[in-house]
Design a protein around this motif. Structure first.
Motif, PDB file in Angstrom:
ATOM      1  N   SER A  25     -27.711 -29.999  -8.397  1.00  0.00           N
ATOM      2  CA  SER A  25     -26.533 -30.484  -7.687  1.00  0.00           C
ATOM      3  C   SER A  25     -25.244 -29.842  -8.218  1.00  0.00           C
ATOM      4  CB  SER A  25     -26.436 -32.007  -7.790  1.00  0.00           C
ATOM      5  OG  SER A  25     -26.227 -32.373  -9.143  1.00  0.00           O
ATOM      6  N   LYS A  26     -25.271 -29.273  -9.416  1.00  0.00           N
ATOM      7  CA  LYS A  26     -24.077 -28.651  -9.985  1.00  0.00           C
ATOM      8  C   LYS A  26     -23.924 -27.191  -9.577  1.00  0.00           C
ATOM      9  CE  LYS A  26     -24.012 -31.656 -14.014  1.00  0.00           C
ATOM     10  NZ  LYS A  26     -24.039 -31.732 -15.461  1.00  0.00           N
ATOM     11  N   ILE A  27     -24.988 -26.584  -9.080  1.00  0.00           N
ATOM     12  CA  ILE A  27     -24.929 -25.177  -8.688  1.00  0.00           C
ATOM     13  C   ILE A  27     -24.427 -25.097  -7.254  1.00  0.00           C
ATOM     14  CG2 ILE A  27     -26.274 -23.085  -8.290  1.00  0.00           C
ATOM     15  CD1 ILE A  27     -28.189 -24.053 -10.463  1.00  0.00           C
ATOM     16  N   ARG A  28     -23.304 -24.416  -7.054  1.00  0.00           N
ATOM     17  CA  ARG A  28     -22.733 -24.254  -5.732  1.00  0.00           C
ATOM     18  C   ARG A  28     -22.425 -22.775  -5.523  1.00  0.00           C
ATOM     19  NH1 ARG A  28     -22.268 -29.409  -4.690  1.00  0.00           N
ATOM     20  NH2 ARG A  28     -20.932 -30.876  -5.719  1.00  0.00           N
ATOM     21  N   VAL A  29     -22.498 -22.353  -4.276  1.00  0.00           N
ATOM     22  CA  VAL A  29     -22.191 -20.966  -3.950  1.00  0.00           C
ATOM     23  C   VAL A  29     -20.674 -20.817  -3.925  1.00  0.00           C
ATOM     24  CG1 VAL A  29     -22.405 -19.178  -2.212  1.00  0.00           C
ATOM     25  CG2 VAL A  29     -24.294 -20.741  -2.614  1.00  0.00           C
ATOM     26  N   GLN A  30     -20.194 -19.878  -4.692  1.00  0.00           N
ATOM     27  CA  GLN A  30     -18.763 -19.628  -4.778  1.00  0.00           C
ATOM     28  C   GLN A  30     -18.401 -18.425  -3.901  1.00  0.00           C
ATOM     29  OE1 GLN A  30     -16.681 -21.591  -6.631  1.00  0.00           O
ATOM     30  NE2 GLN A  30     -18.474 -22.843  -7.054  1.00  0.00           N
ATOM     31  N   PRO A  31     -17.151 -18.338  -3.436  1.00  0.00           N
ATOM     32  CA  PRO A  31     -16.734 -17.171  -2.650  1.00  0.00           C
ATOM     33  C   PRO A  31     -16.942 -15.850  -3.397  1.00  0.00           C
ATOM     34  CG  PRO A  31     -15.097 -18.897  -2.489  1.00  0.00           C
ATOM     35  CD  PRO A  31     -16.099 -19.348  -3.499  1.00  0.00           C
ATOM     36  N   LYS A  38     -18.963 -12.477  -2.066  1.00  0.00           N
ATOM     37  CA  LYS A  38     -18.369 -11.135  -2.117  1.00  0.00           C
ATOM     38  C   LYS A  38     -19.252 -10.179  -2.900  1.00  0.00           C
ATOM     39  CE  LYS A  38     -13.497 -12.426  -1.871  1.00  0.00           C
ATOM     40  NZ  LYS A  38     -12.223 -12.438  -2.598  1.00  0.00           N
ATOM     41  N   ALA A  39     -19.774 -10.638  -4.022  1.00  0.00           N
ATOM     42  CA  ALA A  39     -20.619  -9.792  -4.854  1.00  0.00           C
ATOM     43  C   ALA A  39     -21.908  -9.419  -4.115  1.00  0.00           C
ATOM     44  CB  ALA A  39     -20.949 -10.495  -6.165  1.00  0.00           C
ATOM     45  N   ALA A  40     -22.496 -10.375  -3.420  1.00  0.00           N
ATOM     46  CA  ALA A  40     -23.720 -10.092  -2.661  1.00  0.00           C
ATOM     47  C   ALA A  40     -23.443  -9.099  -1.545  1.00  0.00           C
ATOM     48  CB  ALA A  40     -24.293 -11.386  -2.095  1.00  0.00           C
ATOM     49  N   ALA A  41     -22.308  -9.234  -0.864  1.00  0.00           N
ATOM     50  CA  ALA A  41     -21.939  -8.300   0.199  1.00  0.00           C
ATOM     51  C   ALA A  41     -21.715  -6.902  -0.370  1.00  0.00           C
ATOM     52  CB  ALA A  41     -20.698  -8.794   0.921  1.00  0.00           C
TER      53      ALA A  41
END
Length: 52
Positions: A6-12, A16-19
């Motif tokens: 529950s503490k792991i969230r996708v950050q902007p 960007k890094a994945a893109a």
């Protein structure tokens, strides 16, 4: 362990890094294979009309 998920969230920044890695991978694949003739024939040249 249930509280950890529950503490792991996708950050902007992660998006960007994945893109950027995706763009890098595609660019590297194009550089290595260099399918320029196929791309030109497929997308840029108009097909010749069929002769009967």
């Amino acid at each position: 362990m249930a509280g950890l998920a529950s503490k792991i969230r996708v950050q902007p920044t992660d998006v960007k890094a994945a893109a950027m890695w995706g763009v890098t991978a595609v660019t590297g694949a194009l550089y290595l294979t260099q399918p320029w003739g196929w791309l030109k024939r497929t997308f840029l040249e108009k097909p010749e009309p069929e002769q009967k």
